[in-house]
Write a protein that holds these residues in place. Structure first.
Motif, PDB file in Angstrom:
ATOM      1  N   LEU A  35     -35.435 149.436  52.341  1.00 39.93           N
ATOM      2  CA  LEU A  35     -35.860 150.749  53.172  1.00 39.93           C
ATOM      3  C   LEU A  35     -34.195 150.385  54.163  1.00 39.93           C
ATOM      4  O   LEU A  35     -33.680 151.116  54.415  1.00 39.93           O
ATOM      5  CB  LEU A  35     -36.528 150.681  54.025  1.00 39.93           C
ATOM      6  N   GLN A  36     -33.986 148.940  54.595  1.00 40.37           N
ATOM      7  CA  GLN A  36     -32.952 149.373  55.287  1.00 40.37           C
ATOM      8  C   GLN A  36     -31.246 149.003  54.345  1.00 40.37           C
ATOM      9  O   GLN A  36     -30.629 149.995  55.166  1.00 40.37           O
ATOM     10  CB  GLN A  36     -32.546 147.611  56.442  1.00 40.37           C
ATOM     11  N   ALA A  37     -31.344 149.079  53.450  1.00 43.95           N
ATOM     12  CA  ALA A  37     -30.111 149.138  52.529  1.00 43.95           C
ATOM     13  C   ALA A  37     -29.822 150.286  51.616  1.00 43.95           C
ATOM     14  O   ALA A  37     -28.743 150.432  52.300  1.00 43.95           O
ATOM     15  CB  ALA A  37     -30.873 147.781  50.706  1.00 43.95           C
ATOM     16  N   ILE A  38     -31.423 151.249  51.245  1.00 43.28           N
ATOM     17  CA  ILE A  38     -30.868 152.975  51.320  1.00 43.28           C
ATOM     18  C   ILE A  38     -31.048 153.836  52.164  1.00 43.28           C
ATOM     19  O   ILE A  38     -29.810 154.442  52.067  1.00 43.28           O
ATOM     20  CB  ILE A  38     -32.188 153.173  50.670  1.00 43.28           C
ATOM     21  N   ARG A  39     -30.891 153.203  53.352  1.00 42.08           N
ATOM     22  CA  ARG A  39     -30.775 153.877  54.663  1.00 42.08           C
ATOM     23  C   ARG A  39     -28.968 153.690  54.937  1.00 42.08           C
ATOM     24  O   ARG A  39     -28.481 154.419  55.100  1.00 42.08           O
ATOM     25  CB  ARG A  39     -31.521 153.405  56.206  1.00 42.08           C
ATOM     26  N   ALA A  40     -28.883 152.508  54.739  1.00 49.05           N
ATOM     27  CA  ALA A  40     -27.437 152.384  54.595  1.00 49.05           C
ATOM     28  C   ALA A  40     -26.434 152.702  53.783  1.00 49.05           C
ATOM     29  O   ALA A  40     -25.166 153.097  54.309  1.00 49.05           O
ATOM     30  CB  ALA A  40     -27.335 150.783  54.937  1.00 49.05           C
ATOM     31  N   ASP A  41     -27.307 152.744  52.913  1.00 50.63           N
ATOM     32  CA  ASP A  41     -26.055 152.980  51.875  1.00 50.63           C
ATOM     33  C   ASP A  41     -25.991 153.942  50.499  1.00 50.63           C
ATOM     34  O   ASP A  41     -25.851 153.683  49.589  1.00 50.63           O
ATOM     35  CB  ASP A  41     -25.508 151.561  51.223  1.00 50.63           C
ATOM     36  N   GLY A  42     -27.303 154.300  50.538  1.00 52.16           N
ATOM     37  CA  GLY A  42     -28.258 154.825  49.986  1.00 52.16           C
ATOM     38  C   GLY A  42     -28.415 154.305  48.443  1.00 52.16           C
ATOM     39  O   GLY A  42     -28.645 152.581  48.287  1.00 52.16           O
ATOM     40  N   VAL A  43     -29.514 155.283  48.033  1.00 53.26           N
ATOM     41  CA  VAL A  43     -30.008 153.933  46.568  1.00 53.26           C
ATOM     42  C   VAL A  43     -28.378 154.259  45.387  1.00 53.26           C
ATOM     43  O   VAL A  43     -28.142 155.019  44.844  1.00 53.26           O
ATOM     44  CB  VAL A  43     -30.323 155.307  45.837  1.00 53.26           C
ATOM     45  N   ARG A  44     -28.387 153.094  44.427  1.00 54.64           N
ATOM     46  CA  ARG A  44     -27.186 152.194  43.426  1.00 54.64           C
ATOM     47  C   ARG A  44     -28.464 152.705  42.175  1.00 54.64           C
ATOM     48  O   ARG A  44     -28.875 151.668  42.450  1.00 54.64           O
ATOM     49  CB  ARG A  44     -26.634 151.435  44.040  1.00 54.64           C
ATOM     50  N   VAL A  45     -28.129 153.117  41.414  1.00 55.65           N
ATOM     51  CA  VAL A  45     -28.339 153.399  39.820  1.00 55.65           C
ATOM     52  C   VAL A  45     -27.485 152.407  39.080  1.00 55.65           C
ATOM     53  O   VAL A  45     -26.070 153.996  38.624  1.00 55.65           O
ATOM     54  CB  VAL A  45     -28.839 154.305  39.424  1.00 55.65           C
ATOM     55  N   ASN A  46     -27.380 150.843  38.708  1.00 58.82           N
ATOM     56  CA  ASN A  46     -26.839 150.701  37.677  1.00 58.82           C
ATOM     57  C   ASN A  46     -27.724 151.383  36.861  1.00 58.82           C
ATOM     58  O   ASN A  46     -28.646 150.580  35.936  1.00 58.82           O
ATOM     59  CB  ASN A  46     -26.640 149.386  37.532  1.00 58.82           C
ATOM     60  N   SER A  47     -26.369 151.666  35.564  1.00 55.48           N
ATOM     61  CA  SER A  47     -27.334 152.506  33.879  1.00 55.48           C
ATOM     62  C   SER A  47     -26.392 152.324  32.677  1.00 55.48           C
ATOM     63  O   SER A  47     -25.368 152.809  33.193  1.00 55.48           O
ATOM     64  CB  SER A  47     -27.838 153.968  34.373  1.00 55.48           C
ATOM     65  N   PRO A  48     -26.967 152.587  31.519  1.00 52.47           N
ATOM     66  CA  PRO A  48     -25.936 152.657  30.186  1.00 52.47           C
ATOM     67  C   PRO A  48     -25.290 153.645  30.783  1.00 52.47           C
ATOM     68  O   PRO A  48     -24.699 154.014  29.603  1.00 52.47           O
ATOM     69  CB  PRO A  48     -26.564 151.618  29.624  1.00 52.47           C
ATOM     70  N   ARG A  49     -26.694 154.557  30.868  1.00 52.74           N
ATOM     71  CA  ARG A  49     -25.710 155.799  31.597  1.00 52.74           C
ATOM     72  C   ARG A  49     -25.291 156.636  32.282  1.00 52.74           C
ATOM     73  O   ARG A  49     -24.308 157.345  31.959  1.00 52.74           O
ATOM     74  CB  ARG A  49     -27.407 156.921  30.978  1.00 52.74           C
ATOM     75  N   PRO A 153     -31.994 144.520  47.659  1.00 51.55           N
ATOM     76  CA  PRO A 153     -32.514 145.804  48.211  1.00 51.55           C
ATOM     77  C   PRO A 153     -31.140 146.845  47.479  1.00 51.55           C
ATOM     78  O   PRO A 153     -30.028 147.091  48.258  1.00 51.55           O
ATOM     79  CB  PRO A 153     -32.215 145.453  49.243  1.00 51.55           C
ATOM     80  N   GLY A 154     -31.748 148.272  47.686  1.00 52.85           N
ATOM     81  CA  GLY A 154     -30.808 149.512  47.644  1.00 52.85           C
ATOM     82  C   GLY A 154     -30.601 149.724  46.121  1.00 52.85           C
ATOM     83  O   GLY A 154     -29.679 150.904  45.774  1.00 52.85           O
ATOM     84  N   VAL A 155     -30.628 148.479  45.588  1.00 53.61           N
ATOM     85  CA  VAL A 155     -29.778 148.607  44.229  1.00 53.61           C
ATOM     86  C   VAL A 155     -31.129 148.177  42.573  1.00 53.61           C
ATOM     87  O   VAL A 155     -32.195 147.688  42.603  1.00 53.61           O
ATOM     88  CB  VAL A 155     -28.625 147.597  43.279  1.00 53.61           C
ATOM     89  N   ILE A 156     -30.638 149.488  42.242  1.00 50.71           N
ATOM     90  CA  ILE A 156     -31.482 149.583  40.783  1.00 50.71           C
ATOM     91  C   ILE A 156     -31.231 149.838  39.671  1.00 50.71           C
ATOM     92  O   ILE A 156     -30.117 150.424  39.240  1.00 50.71           O
ATOM     93  CB  ILE A 156     -32.382 151.355  40.645  1.00 50.71           C
ATOM     94  N   ARG A 157     -31.571 148.508  38.907  1.00 55.79           N
ATOM     95  CA  ARG A 157     -31.139 148.766  37.340  1.00 55.79           C
ATOM     96  C   ARG A 157     -31.956 149.853  36.405  1.00 55.79           C
ATOM     97  O   ARG A 157     -32.753 149.112  36.012  1.00 55.79           O
ATOM     98  CB  ARG A 157     -30.769 146.893  36.695  1.00 55.79           C
ATOM     99  N   HIS A 158     -31.109 150.076  35.301  1.00 51.60           N
ATOM    100  CA  HIS A 158     -32.186 151.605  34.994  1.00 51.60           C
ATOM    101  C   HIS A 158     -31.541 151.162  33.308  1.00 51.60           C
ATOM    102  O   HIS A 158     -30.650 150.747  32.769  1.00 51.60           O
ATOM    103  CB  HIS A 158     -31.128 152.627  35.009  1.00 51.60           C
ATOM    104  N   LEU A 159     -32.499 149.755  33.073  1.00 48.64           N
ATOM    105  CA  LEU A 159     -32.250 149.123  31.191  1.00 48.64           C
ATOM    106  C   LEU A 159     -32.521 150.284  30.340  1.00 48.64           C
ATOM    107  O   LEU A 159     -31.466 150.309  29.505  1.00 48.64           O
ATOM    108  CB  LEU A 159     -33.395 148.299  31.560  1.00 48.64           C
ATOM    109  N   GLU A 160     -33.596 151.110  30.571  1.00 47.73           N
ATOM    110  CA  GLU A 160     -33.637 151.923  29.210  1.00 47.73           C
ATOM    111  C   GLU A 160     -34.504 152.960  29.761  1.00 47.73           C
ATOM    112  O   GLU A 160     -35.522 153.469  30.557  1.00 47.73           O
ATOM    113  CB  GLU A 160     -33.857 151.470  27.993  1.00 47.73           C
ATOM    114  N   GLY A 161     -34.183 154.593  28.613  1.00 42.89           N
ATOM    115  CA  GLY A 161     -35.514 155.687  28.745  1.00 42.89           C
ATOM    116  C   GLY A 161     -34.952 156.372  30.165  1.00 42.89           C
ATOM    117  O   GLY A 161     -34.587 155.916  30.969  1.00 42.89           O
ATOM    118  N   THR A 162     -35.160 157.285  29.726  1.00 44.30           N
ATOM    119  CA  THR A 162     -34.986 158.660  30.931  1.00 44.30           C
ATOM    120  C   THR A 162     -36.461 159.507  30.444  1.00 44.30           C
ATOM    121  O   THR A 162     -36.755 160.269  31.427  1.00 44.30           O
ATOM    122  CB  THR A 162     -34.105 158.879  30.766  1.00 44.30           C
ATOM    123  N   ARG A 163     -37.440 159.059  29.893  1.00 47.04           N
ATOM    124  CA  ARG A 163     -38.225 160.074  29.546  1.00 47.04           C
ATOM    125  C   ARG A 163     -38.915 160.400  30.675  1.00 47.04           C
ATOM    126  O   ARG A 163     -40.224 158.860  30.581  1.00 47.04           O
ATOM    127  CB  ARG A 163     -38.871 160.063  28.437  1.00 47.04           C
TER     128      ARG A 163
END
Length: 324
Positions: A35-49, A153-163
């Motif tokens: 939560l603290q990381a999201i408040r400070a910097d938002g949600v960072r999504v790292n994705s092959p897309r 914290p605050g960083v999401i690794r998207h591996l595959e799929g969007t459905r």
């Protein structure tokens, strides 16, 4: 459109970030360093897309948000019955609850025409405790296909799929499903509205009911399970029994077992969510993925000997994790 994500973990934060990117009014409910990381910097999504950053409102207090149009549940299914204090401030008269869970949902027999209509599944709705918190009338079903992890914290690794397949328990295509689908698509996700979502539930469950418990019992990855001839045969038997149970309660998903096996093998050396929870010392998501299916075998008169044996062993394992 105002949307709250209750449980903004790996999937919840990914959905919330995508919806925010698409223009929805999104509020994430999280806690701790995440939560603290999201408040400070938002949600960072790292994705092959393509990587992106979204900065929706984030809090640990649902009272700050108030009633919303949709609540997306990113919690584990075994947390639903105890989520009342968190979800109550978010519910208005017409608020829909979208449960992005694995396995059999608590609303499964709600509005399902036939001999089991309205029946409660104790494994996922013990004594009606889940339905008391999450009225089945509010439910929009959701089958989650993407794979994501919290990288930091605050960083999401998207591996595959969007459905994210969604649908009404009573079938058909409703306005509230159509509107949610449009918001998800605007955020870069796939979100078909399925007139019979239960078939999708069983298609995904075919894999979960087999690979999750076997991986927890053996510590093996999905490709290891597929390549070992004896566990591959066990997976096949578990899928056959699962399809038999599905048919007995009115669903006939159109997919072959061999296709599901090829898909699982193609994932590679991936640890199932149950194995990840086991290694982290967390409660296993056994009730919705396996126990509920065994209960449905009891309800419908299916024998399911292999499923019952695997469930017995995994249940003992889960009790040890909880005791620890």
């Amino acid at each position: 459109m105002k949307i709250a994500v209750l449980g903004a973990g790996a999937i919840g934060a990914y959905v919330g970030a995508a919806l925010h990117r698409g223009g929805a009014d999104v509020h994430l409910i999280a806690r701790g360093e995440h939560l603290q990381a999201i408040r400070a910097d938002g949600v960072r999504v790292n994705s092959p897309r393509g990587d992106f950053v979204a900065k929706p409102h984030a809090t640990d207090d649902p009272e700050e948000i108030g009633p919303v149009d949709y609540v997306f549940l990113g919690l584990k299914a075994h947390s639903y019955a105890s989520s009342g204090p968190l979800i109550a401030p978010l519910l208005g008269e017409k608020t829909a609850v979208v449960a992005g869970q694995n396995g059999i949902p608590w609303w499964y027999f709600h509005k399902l025409a036939g001999p089991y209509e309205g029946r409660r599944i104790e494994a996922v709705d013990p004594g009606g405790a889940t339905s008391e918190v999450l009225a089945p009338e509010r439910a929009i079903g959701c089958v989650v296909y993407p794979a994501t992890v919290i990288e930091a914290p605050g960083v999401i690794r998207h591996l595959e799929g969007t459905r994210f397949s969604i649908g009404e328990p009573g079938g058909g295509v409703s306005d509230r499903c159509t509107e949610l689908s449009e918001a998800m698509i605007a955020g870069g996700l796939k979100c078909p509205v399925e007139p019979n979502l239960r078939d999708d539930i069983w298609i995904k469950l075919m894999g979960n009911v087999a690979f999750n418990p076997i991986s927890a019992l053996t510590r093996a990855t999905m490709v290891d399970i597929c390549k070992h001839p004896h566990t591959r045969r066990l997976v096949t038997l578990l899928m056959e029994e699962t399809l038999d149970i599905a048919a007995r309660v009115g669903s006939t998903p159109d997919i072959s077992i061999e296709k599901r096996l090829r898909g699982a093998e193609g994932v590679g050396h991936h640890k199932t969510s149950m194995l990840q929870d086991l290694e982290a010392g967390k409660q296993l998501e056994l009730d919705a993925i396996v126990t509920a299916v065994v209960e449905m075998a009891d309800i419908s008169g299916a024998e399911a000997p292999n499923l019952r044996a695997v469930h017995a062993a995994t249940d003992l394992l889960a009790r040890g994790v909880t005791a620890a």
